[in-house]
Design a protein around this motif. Structure first.
Motif, mmCIF file in Angstrom:
data_model
loop_
_atom_site.group_PDB
_atom_site.id
_atom_site.type_symbol
_atom_site.label_atom_id
_atom_site.label_comp_id
_atom_site.label_asym_id
_atom_site.label_seq_id
_atom_site.Cartn_x
_atom_site.Cartn_y
_atom_site.Cartn_z
ATOM 1 N N LEU A 425 0.802 -1.218 0.000
ATOM 2 C CA LEU A 425 0.000 0.000 0.000
ATOM 3 C C LEU A 425 0.839 1.275 0.000
ATOM 4 N N LEU A 437 -8.599 0.654 -5.498
ATOM 5 C CA LEU A 437 -8.230 0.361 -4.112
ATOM 6 C C LEU A 437 -9.425 -0.106 -3.284
ATOM 7 N N TRP A 487 -5.081 3.521 2.401
ATOM 8 C CA TRP A 487 -4.889 2.204 3.018
ATOM 9 C C TRP A 487 -6.219 1.572 3.426
#
Length: 561
Positions: A425, A437, A487
């Motif tokens: 990431l 993502l 993330w």
């Protein structure tokens, strides 16, 4: 039912289970000695159960678990007491995806996992050239360039000045790319006109000259320079891998991409007690026919099982070999590589399904994962009588969000490695862009959709430390604590779920849930003991815990000084 009644019932069940295994009541003889582990919290992994105080073991089998007083009272005269001294005991942690031979070979060759720049990599090669024979190949593995100051992969031009004559082959951490110097390329006959092999790529400068980077199947062009690994070195590597892994706290490993010719060696090493881990082999597809002929096999000590094959759908994200539906955001000229064709794969899948062989397929990109699910689904639909097959998707890294519910619907196990997320990431947003993502390393979404996740490390691609994997799953942060919106912190899992990822779910993924995965009477006594209670301490402290004891079938196979 009271605790006392529950304990008596559990002991009776254990006795009856032992009788059933043996086919008759045990002959009159001295009872097997009992060992009690106590002195710290005992996490059983049983749904809804809090920590116990003690667990009793005899002849490798769990006899009782509960309060210390009750367990001691049930153990007969003079049980051996193992004092945990405040450490926490868990069901044995199993790495559901790693490469056993590679873990050992990493220790016996150039280990490049801590290299921090091209300059450092070059200096290591230069130092090794001085101690290498005139034409001998220099080999190492473990480099990863994503955080290097040079912001690029190494090339032949970096290596040639320090090793003009010795071939140099250095494999990237993910195993899906390598860098070779000019001596290695020349020895392998690779020049500017050499075509890319099917499923591989020779990276080139704009003028067409090879850079020395070989992706996926192109690596095979230089593999012969490494020669055959001797049986003696393999034995050393397997034994070394076992020692490293039990010291980390693993009690078992699902060994991926095992050479079928090495299975008998692994079984022998286990029977000889040189390998102390439980090993669940997933062999290369070249061994499918032989495995069908023999059927699932097991070592004499029962610790090594072989009943699965390993296939490859695509490459890796870091080397841009993962097969994507749309091009890479940072390299619009490529969408990755497919390593299997449907016309080759489906007949092989059907053959495995009909024979009861588990199939575990590497898939990383969203295209690779979609095709894997499509092909699995097609084969399952053609054989509705085949149920509970537990086929697996190894890595499951980048998914279309609409594919996430398909795992539970098809009964496909997601075999995932949390440390990949906290490494990838840092660069995955550049590779994928923001939209993709949403389905990247989507542990939370998969579990919420009813999927089972077998947690692993992919060592030697990653370090192979269960505490790093556990931390990555629950914190979803870098080892330095870094995290940003890319993330997707909402994809982290609870600690109870993380424990399942490394205990009961790998057991299920290996058809071993009736004997492993939780601490219950009648199951095998496989335990992992860490210095700290990773179920309650702050997230950042998980990385400061240590493995202090590893127990396989009641035997302490590792104990920290």
């Amino acid at each position: 039912m009271s605790r006392s009644a529950a304990l008596i019932a559990a002991l009776c069940a254990s006795f009856l289970a032992a009788c059933a295994r043996d086919g008759a009541p045990p002959a009159a003889s001295a009872p097997a000695p009992v060992t009690i582990f106590t002195g710290g919290p005992v996490y059983t992994g049983v749904e809804g159960a809090g920590p116990a105080e003690a667990v009793a073991v005899s002849d490798g089998v769990i006899l009782a678990v509960g309060t210390r007083d009750l367990v001691v009272a049930s153990a007969g005269e003079s049980p051996q007491i193992v004092d945990l001294d405040g450490a926490a005991l868990y069901p044995g942690f199993t790495d559901a995806h790693a490469h056993l031979l590679g873990i050992g070979m990493r220790e016996l060759t150039l280990n490049l996992e801590d290299v921090s720049s091209i300059a450092e990599l070059v200096s290591i090669v230069e130092a090794n050239v001085q101690h290498t024979g005139e034409t001998e190949t220099i080999y190492g593995r473990g480099w990863i360039e994503t955080a290097w100051p040079e912001e690029r992969m190494p090339t032949r031009d970096d290596l040639d000045p320090v090793s003009p004559d010795n071939p140099v082959i250095l494999i990237r951490a993910d195993g899906h790319a390598l860098v070779a110097n000019s001596a290695a390329l020349d020895a392998a006959g690779i020049d500017d006109e050499t075509p890319d092999p099917d499923g591989g790529k020779i990276e080139r400068y704009d003028a067409g000259r090879a850079t020395g980077i070989l992706i996926d199947n192109a690596q095979g062009l230089v593999r012969e320079l490494l020669g055959e690994t001797s049986d003696a070195k393999k034995r050393d590597a397997y034994a070394k891998a076992s020692a490293v892994y039990t010291a980390y706290g693993w009690t078992g490993i699902h060994a991926m991409s095992v050479d079928p010719q090495n299975v008998a060696m692994i079984e022998d090493l286990s029977d000889e007690d040189a390998i102390k881990l439980r090993v669940y082999n997933s062999i290369d597809q070249s061994g499918l026919d032989a495995l069908i002929d023999s059927g699932p096999r097991m070592s004499a000590d029962g610790h090594v099982t072989t009943r699965a094959i390993k296939l490859y759908m695509d490459g890796a994200l870091g080397s841009r070999g993962a097969a994507l539906i749309a091009p890479y955001s940072d390299r619009p000229d490529t969408s990755g590589l497919l390593l299997m064709k449907k016309e080759e794969a489906v007949p092989m899948l059907e053959k495995a399904l009909e024979a009861g062989i588990q199939v575990n397929t590497h898939a990383i990109g969203d295209r690779g994962n979609k095709l894997l699910l499509d092909w699995y689904e097609e084969v399952f639909a053609a054989h509705p009588d085949k149920t509970d097959v537990r086929w697996r998707d190894e890595h499951t890294q980048i998914l279309r969000t609409e594919d996430i519910p398909r795992y539970a619907a098809l009964g496909v196990i997601a075999s995932m490695q949390p440390s990949h997320a906290i490494g990838d990431l840092y660069f995955a947003p550049d590779r994928l862009g923001p939209d993709r993502l949403a389905g990247a390393y989507a542990w939370r979404a998969l579990i919420d959709a009813g999927a089972i996740i077998a947690g692993g490390s992919d060592a030697p691609v990653e370090r192979g430390d269960p505490l790093i994997e556990f931390y990555a799953a629950v914190a979803r942060r870098g080892l330095d604590g870094y995290q940003d919106a890319n993330w997707r912190p909402d994809q982290a899992v609870t600690r109870e779920e993380a424990l399942k990822m490394f205990t009961v779910w790998p057991a299920y993924a290996a058809f071993q849930e009736n004997m492993l995965g939780t601490i219950e009477p009648g199951k095998q006594a496989d335990f992992t003991v860490f210095s700290k209670d990773i179920m309650t301490i702050p997230e950042e402290d998980i990385l400061t815990a240590k493995s202090v004891m590893t127990v396989v079938e009641g035997e302490i196979v590792f104990q920290a000084e």
